[in-house]
Design an enzyme around this catalytic site. Structure first.
Site, PDB file in Angstrom:
ATOM      1  N   ARG A  94      26.568 -12.207 107.448  1.00 23.74           N
ATOM      2  CA  ARG A  94      25.272 -12.045 106.779  1.00 23.74           C
ATOM      3  C   ARG A  94      24.225 -12.931 107.442  1.00 23.74           C
ATOM      4  O   ARG A  94      23.076 -12.507 107.637  1.00 23.74           O
ATOM      5  CB  ARG A  94      25.401 -12.396 105.299  1.00 23.74           C
ATOM      6  N   ASN A 135      27.087  -3.410  99.411  1.00 28.10           N
ATOM      7  CA  ASN A 135      25.888  -3.008 100.153  1.00 28.10           C
ATOM      8  C   ASN A 135      26.206  -2.588 101.591  1.00 28.10           C
ATOM      9  O   ASN A 135      27.178  -3.069 102.161  1.00 28.10           O
ATOM     10  CB  ASN A 135      24.891  -4.172 100.178  1.00 28.10           C
ATOM     11  N   CYS A 172      23.816  -0.646  91.465  1.00 22.64           N
ATOM     12  CA  CYS A 172      22.973  -1.761  91.911  1.00 22.64           C
ATOM     13  C   CYS A 172      22.412  -2.435  90.667  1.00 22.64           C
ATOM     14  O   CYS A 172      22.246  -1.789  89.617  1.00 22.64           O
ATOM     15  CB  CYS A 172      21.839  -1.248  92.797  1.00 22.64           C
ATOM     16  N   HIS A 201      17.632   0.094  96.957  1.00 24.82           N
ATOM     17  CA  HIS A 201      16.755  -0.910  97.571  1.00 24.82           C
ATOM     18  C   HIS A 201      15.491  -0.295  98.155  1.00 24.82           C
ATOM     19  O   HIS A 201      14.864  -0.872  99.046  1.00 24.82           O
ATOM     20  CB  HIS A 201      17.504  -1.729  98.635  1.00 24.82           C
ATOM     21  N   TYR A 218      12.352  -5.168  97.035  1.00 25.72           N
ATOM     22  CA  TYR A 218      12.712  -4.841  98.418  1.00 25.72           C
ATOM     23  C   TYR A 218      11.581  -4.117  99.147  1.00 25.72           C
ATOM     24  O   TYR A 218      11.573  -4.066 100.372  1.00 25.72           O
ATOM     25  CB  TYR A 218      13.979  -3.983  98.456  1.00 25.72           C
TER      26      TYR A 218
END
Length: 421
Positions: A90, A144, A164, A194, A244
């Protein structure tokens, strides 16, 4: 009822456990299996999980295993909450795109594509194991990028619904502002995972009074501050965009901002270290307050609601989920995965009708859906050219020199996770 959580060693898991304990009348779990290859984390997390169940007098049994096949065997539902490559991957997703002047984020843009490429093959392998051991089990995907992963699962014929916490977060926030119970608030939530907007906020049900204009008039400053967007933008739109959307509406500003501070992954990694130390304390028997800063707020309530509806009659009849479009948004193919309100039951999720969308939203949804088509193709078949095309198609990239540089970096940073590379 038996549930399995793949990625059960996540620091998120106590949030999920707390929801299972509090909402046991909605979802009566007899056995919960936490599955994770990291045995050391699994031991710490499961110890706290058992203490939470005991404190709240939950009679369910919590077991652990590092063996996926054993963990999902005979499960009525399997929740996926895994992170391939962990926080280290990440951190890379959030940093190397900045070298090309693009947003570094783990679920959208180039970083989101990298995560999809790492994740889709692993999730599909797990899903095949679930199908072999129990073809009737539901797969609830919280991994995700949820939209792309859910589409991969559905296209492979699995019984899957994507989940989500963005929508339930808005529901809870609006309920507080309106001083009503969360169950009284229904969202006209439309878009992709998102990449969504709250077009309306209704009291009492999907056909109730739309109080969004009232919310914006009385609480517009607070809502805009939470989104980190200007109040005047929210007022001009007349809707509430997902936070987002800031990556799209203020891309260059976000890039500059991200280049001046540590990555979110670095912050979370430090937080996880502290959380795991807390979980090892035998006196701790509730989720710590620090967990709220980790992310995933209200995930447990959403997961319980969805699982209860898929497995019985305990959940809400209408929920915001990720599922096949099937004509709901007429400008998208039927097999696109969208995030909207849907009726959820034992047969799965059926989207509710959505009014015609303003081109401002429909155009961006269509563009990102096209990117997701290419991203899934790259995840399933590999190849540098497919990665390049997906990046070129993404509205946060869109220039060939950016796409070239990002392609090289993506492959270099993820080679160990990409069999074709």
């Amino acid at each position: 009822m038996k549930l399995a959580v793949v990625g059960g060693g996540s620091t998120y898991t106590p949030e999920l456990i707390d929801g299972f304990a509090r909402l046991r009348d909605t979802l009566p779990i007899e056995e919960l299996v936490l599955v994770d290859p990291a045995a050391d984390r699994l031991e710490l997390v499961s110890g706290l999980a058992r203490r939470i169940f005991a404190k709240q007098d939950h009679a369910g049994k919590i077991t652990t295993t590092t063996d996926i096949d054993a963990g999902v065997a005979d499960a009525d539902a399997v929740l996926l909450q895994l992170r391939v490559g962990g926080q280290a991957a990440r951190n890379q997703d959030e940093t190397w795109p900045l070298e090309c002047g693009c947003v570094g984020q783990e679920t959208t843009g180039a970083g989101g594509l990298a995560k999809a490429l790492r994740t889709v093959p692993v999730v599909l392998d797990i899903a095949e194991r679930v199908r072999r051991t129990n073809p009737d089990a539901w797969i609830i995907d919280f991994t995700n990028p949820v939209g792309i992963v859910t589409r991969a699962l559905l296209q492979a014929g699995h019984k899957a619904v994507g989940l989500c916490n963005v929508a339930i977060g808005f529901q809870r926030k609006f309920a507080r502002l309106l001083e009503v119970e969360p169950g009284q608030v229904h969202l006209d939530h439309v878009g992709l995972n998102h990449l969504s907007w709250e077009l309306g906020v209704r009291l009492g049900g999907p056909d109730g009074e739309n109080v969004l204009p009232k919310l914006l008039a009385e609480h517009g400053d607070a809502i805009a501050d939470d989104l980190r967007m200007p109040r005047k933008l929210v007022d001009r739109l007349g809707v509430v965009p997902s936070y987002y959307l800031r990556y799209f509406y203020a891309h260059d500003e976000v890039v500059k901002e991200l280049g001046t501070k540590p990555s979110r992954a670095a912050e979370v990694a430090a937080m996880e270290k502290e959380l795991l130390e807390m979980y090892g304390d035998p006196a701790l028997d509730e989720k710590p307050e620090l967990l709220a800063k980790r992310g995933g707020a209200f995930y447990s309530e959403a997961a319980v609601d969805l699982a209860a509806s898929l497995l019985g009659d305990g959940g809400s009849p209408v929920q915001v989920v990720n599922t096949y479009n099937n004509g709901t948004l007429p400008f998208l193919p039927d097999d696109a995965v969208i995030e909207v309100q849907a009726r959820v039951g034992r047969d799965g999720a059926t989207p509710l009708a959505v009014p015609a969308l303003d081109p401002l939203y429909a155009g961006l949804i269509a563009n990102v859906t096209a990117y997701e088509d290419l991203a899934l193709e790259a995840a399933l078949r590999g190849g540098r050219d497919r990665v390049f095309k997906a990046l070129l198609a993404h509205p946060l990239i869109g220039q060939y020199d950016y796409a070239e540089g990002l392609t090289d970096r993506l492959i270099a940073h993820n080679r160990e996770h990409l069999a074709w590379a």
